[in-house]
Design an enzyme around this catalytic site. Structure first.
Site, PDB file in Angstrom:
ATOM      1  CB  THR A  19      -0.807   0.047   0.994  1.00 55.90           C
ATOM      2  OG1 THR A  19      -1.140  -1.508   1.398  1.00 55.90           O
ATOM      3  CG2 THR A  19      -2.136   1.282   0.827  1.00 55.90           C
ATOM      4  NE  ARG A  23       5.228   1.319   5.436  1.00 53.59           N
ATOM      5  CZ  ARG A  23       4.193   1.330   5.678  1.00 53.59           C
ATOM      6  NH1 ARG A  23       2.849   1.453   6.591  1.00 53.59           N
ATOM      7  NH2 ARG A  23       3.841   2.930   5.270  1.00 53.59           N
ATOM      8  CB  SER A 114       3.932   4.420   8.108  1.00 54.57           C
ATOM      9  OG  SER A 114       2.632   5.168   8.876  1.00 54.57           O
ATOM     10  CG  HIS A 115       0.638   2.769  11.662  1.00 53.64           C
ATOM     11  ND1 HIS A 115       1.164   3.074  10.222  1.00 53.64           N
ATOM     12  CD2 HIS A 115       0.559   1.496  11.608  1.00 53.64           C
ATOM     13  CE1 HIS A 115       0.560   1.940   9.535  1.00 53.64           C
ATOM     14  NE2 HIS A 115       0.224   1.491  10.057  1.00 53.64           N
ATOM     15  CE  LYS A 127       5.030   6.956   0.831  1.00 52.85           C
ATOM     16  NZ  LYS A 127       4.192   7.274   1.329  1.00 52.85           N
ATOM     17  CG  ASP A 279       2.092   8.289  11.300  1.00 47.71           C
ATOM     18  OD1 ASP A 279       2.261   9.631  11.588  1.00 47.71           O
ATOM     19  OD2 ASP A 279       2.168   7.727  10.308  1.00 47.71           O
ATOM     20  CG  ASP A 281       5.144   8.552   7.960  1.00 46.75           C
ATOM     21  OD1 ASP A 281       4.314   8.316   9.488  1.00 46.75           O
ATOM     22  OD2 ASP A 281       4.780   8.690   6.953  1.00 46.75           O
ATOM     23  CG  ASP A 283       1.947   9.710   7.043  1.00 45.85           C
ATOM     24  OD1 ASP A 283       2.250   8.524   7.618  1.00 45.85           O
ATOM     25  OD2 ASP A 283       1.968   8.761   5.767  1.00 45.85           O
ATOM     26  NE  ARG A 284      -1.684   6.244   9.621  1.00 44.48           N
ATOM     27  CZ  ARG A 284      -1.678   4.507   9.197  1.00 44.48           C
ATOM     28  NH1 ARG A 284      -2.673   4.355  11.671  1.00 44.48           N
ATOM     29  NH2 ARG A 284      -2.113   3.506   8.601  1.00 44.48           N
ATOM     30  CE  LYS A 378      -1.444   8.097   5.751  1.00 44.40           C
ATOM     31  NZ  LYS A 378      -1.551   7.320   5.038  1.00 44.40           N
ATOM     32  NE  ARG A 498      -6.040  -2.188   7.308  1.00 41.61           N
ATOM     33  CZ  ARG A 498      -4.798  -2.068   8.445  1.00 41.61           C
ATOM     34  NH1 ARG A 498      -5.668  -2.869   9.702  1.00 41.61           N
ATOM     35  NH2 ARG A 498      -3.568  -2.029   8.176  1.00 41.61           N
TER      36      ARG A 498
HETATM   37  C1  G1P Z   1      -2.850   1.346   6.158  1.00 43.58           C
HETATM   38  C2  G1P Z   1      -4.514   2.398   5.990  1.00 43.58           C
HETATM   39  C3  G1P Z   1      -4.038   2.556   4.819  1.00 43.58           C
HETATM   40  C4  G1P Z   1      -3.041   4.154   4.319  1.00 43.58           C
HETATM   41  C5  G1P Z   1      -1.857   2.981   4.996  1.00 43.58           C
HETATM   42  C6  G1P Z   1      -0.953   3.770   4.823  1.00 43.58           C
HETATM   43  O1  G1P Z   1      -3.370   0.534   4.554  1.00 43.58           O
HETATM   44  O2  G1P Z   1      -5.341   0.927   5.931  1.00 43.58           O
HETATM   45  O3  G1P Z   1      -5.362   4.037   4.495  1.00 43.58           O
HETATM   46  O4  G1P Z   1      -3.005   4.453   3.172  1.00 43.58           O
HETATM   47  O5  G1P Z   1      -1.845   2.081   5.930  1.00 43.58           O
HETATM   48  O6  G1P Z   1      -0.878   4.570   5.961  1.00 43.58           O
HETATM   49  P1  G1P Z   1      -3.958  -1.344   4.708  1.00 43.58           P
HETATM   50  O7  G1P Z   1      -2.566  -1.880   6.040  1.00 43.58           O
HETATM   51  O8  G1P Z   1      -4.597  -1.289   5.510  1.00 43.58           O
HETATM   52  O9  G1P Z   1      -3.168  -1.869   3.512  1.00 43.58           O
HETATM   53 ZN    ZN Z   2       2.280   7.995   8.407  1.00 42.31          ZN
END
Ligand code: G1P
Ligand code: ZN
Length: 545
Positions: A19, A23, A114-115, A127, A279, A281, A283-284, A378, A498
């Site tokens: 996504t 990672r 990210s998180h 990325k 978070d 990085d 962006d959240r 974001k 999810r």
């Molecule tokens: C998750 C979130 C998605 C976001 C992505 C990157 O992806 O659901 O909205 O864009 O992290 O922060 P997922 O793990 O669901 O593929």
């Molecule tokens: Zn992030």
């Protein structure tokens, strides 16, 4: 004289970006040539970057510094002319986007998972972002993957590390490396979008108290410069503002589960007026009021409905985009504003074309992501500043603002249930079985709920016509309620299921329920339809947001 060297290598089979980039666990990235292969695959998938500018930075997690040194040597050996890198190797994801755009860079490389937790056994990620500042579209990420499967050599320089901690420009082979203040360009952009003087007045008046939790991740320095130095927020209002390589051992995901300390403060007897977190990085974002939590879907809707109150969006919105699983609260705002609402697959990269084409101004995802056309990612702190601007203009509490919003537009009760780290085979079977039986659900009744449609979400990009299929299974009910199932594309071990649940309530008398209570029927139906317990072996979700 620094020599360019060409080293032989062999492909790794597992380098398909998910996504949001590639990672993996840190030890995976530490395998011989693993990072080098991927970086060379990025460069090999691009054209025309000779002599151009690249932006590089990361969220500061473990392996960030080593990775940046590797990337800088490879960028020089591959012919980039100049690199801007954040001091200490730090740049938040939205700041990379901002810097790429401001300096008209060819692209950028972001190092982050990210998180996800960090450290020697934690996660790492990389990325590529293109010249518009946004994540590379699938066409490019697929090309990178294809290249990684046949790669047999990479180019680097035969030299040591360079100093990333003092600002200024230095040479690396024929390339220039400029170490920049990671906050400056970003802070300047925020000052253009929001009324800093007004926010400062709110804060200086003394009656307003807030907390911002940087979760020991990249937004610490941004919060200190913007919230503390420029807006006058007291240092004690900033929590965990010092970035750490392991994020203090925490899970830097700003939600009700992982930002527990902040949530507890916001629900305590003397809770501050406003609370927010970002978070790993940056962006959240999570937005809280005194004893109240704003779902990201609602946040998008409130920002859209009030955007005209801020300097940056005074002229109105071109349109709004939200990811498919995000609640339909923003749809109602778009409807009233008479602007278009776009429903895209999960992942910020799907907003890029809409933003570039000027079709939308605001975007949001239920996963604590909100942003606008100011960058192509974001943006956590942007959302916090947006809310602060609204609070300063409206002089009402967060709770009052959200209640008024629901009264006016109705409330979309919303929740996401995550089953993390479940067996990948079981999760795959669950989705397969839904896919097989999902098509014939229309007309079926579950208690009071009748299925209006069910499908496997596919998206045709209105700008470039590209088609993205299998983006989540949707079950829509005749009263507008929805259940969505999808598998995470960002996890690094096992699978994460999810389940997204949504119910609309127009009656103000019935808008005060706890979301889990309001959604109880749908939660039961979700389990019945998908046989979640059967396929995951879990009795309950591991995270509810
Ligand atoms: C998750 C979130 C998605 C976001 C992505 C990157 O992806 O659901 O909205 O864009 O992290 O922060 P997922 O793990 O669901 O593929
Ligand atoms: Zn992030």
């Amino acid at each position: 004289m620094v020599n360019v060297v060409v080293r032989e290598t062999r492909p790794y089979p597992d380098q398909r970006p998910g996504t949001s980039g590639l990672r993996k666990k840190v030890p995976v990235f530490q395998q011989e040539n693993y990072l080098e292969n991927f970086v060379q695959s990025i460069f090999d998938s691009l054209e025309g970057y000779q002599g151009k500018l690249l932006v590089v930075g990361g969220d500061g997690r473990y392996y960030n510094r080593e990775a940046i040194q590797i990337i800088l040597r490879m960028a020089a050996a591959n012919g980039f002319g100049r690199v801007l890198v954040g001091r200490g190797g730090l740049l938040s994801t939205p700041a990379v986007s901002c810097v790429i755009r401001k300096h008209a860079a060819f692209g950028g490389i972001i190092l982050s998972a990210s998180h996800n937790p960090a450290g020697p056994e934690g996660d790492f990620g990389i990325k590529y972002n293109i010249g518009n500042g946004g994540p590379a579209p699938e066409k490019i990420t697929e090309a990178i993957y294809a290249r990684s499967q046949v790669i047999d050599r990479y180019r680097t320089l035969d030299c040591g590390d360079i100093d990333l901690d003092s600002p200024g420009e230095r040479a690396l082979g024929d390339m220039r490396v400029e170490v920049i203040d990671p906050v400056a360009d970003y802070a300047e952009l925020m000052e253009q979008l929001f009324d800093f003087d007004l926010i400062r007045t709110l804060i200086d008046a003394g009656a307003f108290e807030m907390r911002f939790d940087a979760m020991h991740a990249v937004t610490g320095p941004y919060a200190v410069e913007i919230l503390e130095n420029r807006l006058g927020v007291s240092p004690s209002s900033l929590m965990h503002a010092r970035p750490k390589e392991d994020f203090g051992g925490g899970h830097p995901d700003p939600n009700l589960v992982y930002a527990r300390e902040l949530v507890d403060i916001m629900y305590s007897a003397n809770a501050p007026d406003f609370g927010a977190a970002s978070d790993g990085d940056g962006d959240r974002n999570m937005i809280l009021g005194r004893r109240c939590f704003i779902t990201p879907s609602d946040s998008l809707a409130v920002l859209a409905a009030n955007a005209h109150l801020t300097p940056g969006y005074r002229r109105g919105l071109a349109g709004i985009a939200r990811s498919m699983p995000t609640s339909q609260a923003a749809d109602r705002v778009a409807d009233r504003l008479g602007i278009e609402l776009y429903e895209t697959p999960t992942g910020w990269k799907f907003f890029g074309n809409l933003l570039d084409a000027g079709k939308v101004t605001l975007c949001g995802e239920e996963s604590f992501g909100t942003g606008s056309d100011h960058v192509r990612e974001k943006d956590g702190l942007w959302a916090v500043l947006f809310w602060l601007n609204l609070l300063a203009v409206r002089k009402e509490s967060v709770q009052t603002i959200i209640n008024a919003h629901w009264r006016s537009y109705g409330r979309n009760y919303y929740s996401r249930h995550d089953y993390e780290g479940v067996d990948a085979d079981g999760a795959g079977q669950l989705m397969d079985s839904l896919r097989r039986h999902g098509g014939d659900l229309a007309g079926r009744r579950f208690g009071d709920h009748e299925v209006a449609f069910s499908d496997d979400f596919a998206y045709r990009d209105p700008v470039d016509g590209s088609l993205s299929e299998h983006q989540g299974l949707r079950i829509g009910f005749t009263d507008g309620s929805r259940i969505v199932f999808r598998l995470s594309g960002t996890g690094t071990s096992g699978a994460t299921l999810r389940v997204y649940l949504e119910r609309y309530e127009a009656d103000p008398q019935k808008q005060g329920l706890d979301a889990q209570d309001a959604l109880a029927d749908l939660i039961r139906i979700a389990d019945e339809v998908a046989r979640i317990r059967h396929y995951t072996g879990r009795e309950a979700p591991s995270v509810i947001t």
